[in-house]
Design a protein around this motif. Structure first.
Motif, PDB file in Angstrom:
ATOM      1  N   HIS A  66      -7.196  12.057   1.279  1.00  0.00           N
ATOM      2  CA  HIS A  66      -7.485  10.630   1.377  1.00  0.00           C
ATOM      3  C   HIS A  66      -8.541  10.311   0.341  1.00  0.00           C
ATOM      4  CE1 HIS A  66      -6.428   7.699   4.628  1.00  0.00           C
ATOM      5  NE2 HIS A  66      -7.187   6.951   3.849  1.00  0.00           N
ATOM      6  N   SER A  93      -7.920  -1.090   3.835  1.00  0.00           N
ATOM      7  CA  SER A  93      -8.578  -1.074   2.534  1.00  0.00           C
ATOM      8  C   SER A  93      -7.549  -1.391   1.427  1.00  0.00           C
ATOM      9  CB  SER A  93      -9.224   0.285   2.304  1.00  0.00           C
ATOM     10  OG  SER A  93      -8.279   1.321   2.468  1.00  0.00           O
ATOM     11  N   ASN A 110      -6.202  -0.435  -1.390  1.00  0.00           N
ATOM     12  CA  ASN A 110      -5.854   0.617  -2.347  1.00  0.00           C
ATOM     13  C   ASN A 110      -4.493   1.152  -1.953  1.00  0.00           C
ATOM     14  OD1 ASN A 110      -7.893   1.675  -0.092  1.00  0.00           O
ATOM     15  ND2 ASN A 110      -6.336   3.227  -0.432  1.00  0.00           N
ATOM     16  N   LYS A 143       0.804  -1.222   0.000  1.00  0.00           N
ATOM     17  CA  LYS A 143       0.000   0.000   0.000  1.00  0.00           C
ATOM     18  C   LYS A 143       0.840   1.276   0.000  1.00  0.00           C
ATOM     19  CE  LYS A 143      -3.541   0.829   2.694  1.00  0.00           C
ATOM     20  NZ  LYS A 143      -4.862   1.114   2.133  1.00  0.00           N
TER      21      LYS A 143
HETATM   22 MG    MG Z   1      -8.219   3.096   3.787  1.00  0.00          MG
END
Ligand code: MG
Ligand code: TXA
Length: 320
Positions: A221, A134, A136, A47
């Motif tokens: 974000h 998450s 991404n 990430k």
């Molecule tokens: Mg996240």
């Protein structure tokens, strides 16, 4: 990279200490066993995530939570019974069975019971919980379909994507902490503040200053690559930049554009904010593949899920 629905295959990689992408009802996650330091480090590396940002621990049932936390405040129990399994994360004092590399050295753990049948079945087949952020790259829009995960990580060393279809909530879990006798919302999410207050009374929203270590709260974000502009006055923008190719995201009655430079994208004809939540990230990701100069959206009314949607849009529009 393989994509499929084979729980055993996913479990084999996880039992080997590797990372697997998993579906949840909120967004896809990148998961590793909490007992695999190698797997957890690989999540951070995939990430590009700063290592002071703790991971959420996912367990198969409410009963499981007791094994991994030290204290269960009364209000946390009430919220667990009301909303779990589901899109809520409780931040509780961690038991020392949770390694420090999962929580970035913090004494608390964010823990949740997901509500996705494939993911729950996977969790039940494993000897230990899964930590998962998450799926991404750090600060990018979260993935709500397997194909989003594939496109983010196709050139990286991610062996398996467990395909559970499109996420039904499409927005991340609400993160709730307990400070003294107060309930504090660290991140607004798929469960609304109003829903939570119905069970535990007035809650506090954490301020960025005091909680700098909750990076869901870092300013920028969830951002797409195409500039995203949140404004009440769409006309002012399109008049100021008449040459710009823009997509306008909206809800309500269908609109047709009479201007070749403006494309209208409907997020919910019935103004249903749950439908908007379900579609928002997928829509941003799809539009990012096209070459718009900007994506425009009006803020939602500041109640219920509108608060969460505005929060994500504000962060996604923030400057780096
Ligand atoms: Mg996240
Ligand atoms: O819906 C979700 O919560 C998804 C799915 C995959 O479960 N997960 C997710 O994880 O959104 P992530 O890492 O992208 O966001 C989790 C947020 C981060 O901002 C992190 O700082 C915060 O939760 N967090 C995790 N553990 C915490 C803790 N012990 N105290 C305070 N904040 C914590």
């Amino acid at each position: 990279m393989e994509i499929g629905t084979d729980i055993k295959r996913a479990a084999n990689y996880l039992n080997d200490g590797d990372v697997v992408a998993i579906p949840t009802e909120t967004v896809y996650g990148l998961a590793a066993s909490i007992l695999s330091e190698k797997g957890i480090q690989k999540i951070y590396q995939l990430k590009g995530r700063p290592n002071n940002n703790p991971l959420i621990v996912h367990v198969a049932s409410i009963e499981e939570i007791s094994k991994w936390v030290e204290v269960w405040p009364e209000k946390a129990k009430i919220l667990a019974d009301a909303f779990m399994p589901g899109p809520i994360t409780l931040v509780l004092p961690k038991s020392n069975k949770i390694p420090h590399y999962v929580t970035s050295g913090q004494d608390t753990v964010g823990i949740r019971v997901p509500n996705h049948p494939l993911f729950v079945e996977l969790l039940k087949s494993l000897p230990a919980p899964l930590a998962a952020p998450s799926a991404n790259p750090s600060n990018a829009t979260s993935a709500t379909q397997a194909k989003h995960v594939v496109s983010y990580f196709k050139n990286k060393d991610l062996p398996y994507v467990l395909d559970g279809g499109a996420c039904t909530n499409g927005l991340e879990s609400t993160i709730v902490g307990f400070e003294k006798n107060e309930v504090v919302i660290y991140r607004v999410g798929a469960i609304t503040i109003e829903q939570i207050e119905r069970w535990v009374g007035k809650v506090k929203r954490a301020t960025t200053k005091k909680h700098t270590l909750t990076p869901g709260m870092f300013t920028r974000h969830y951002a797409p690559k195409t500039p995203l502009i949140m404004t009440d006055d769409l006309d002012a923008y399109t008049k100021q930049y008449p040459e710009a190719h823009v997509a306008i995201l909206y809800t309500g009655k269908k609109k047709k554009s009479s201007n070749a430079k403006i494309t209208y994208i409907n997020l919910s004809e019935s103004d249903n904010l749950e439908e908007v939540g379900q579609k928002l990230y997928a829509t941003l990701l799809a539009l990012d593949e096209q070459s718009y100069d900007a994506l425009l959206i009006q803020p939602f009314p500041s109640t219920d899920l509108g608060i969460t949607l505005n929060d994500r849009l504000t962060r996604a529009t923030a400057k780096k």
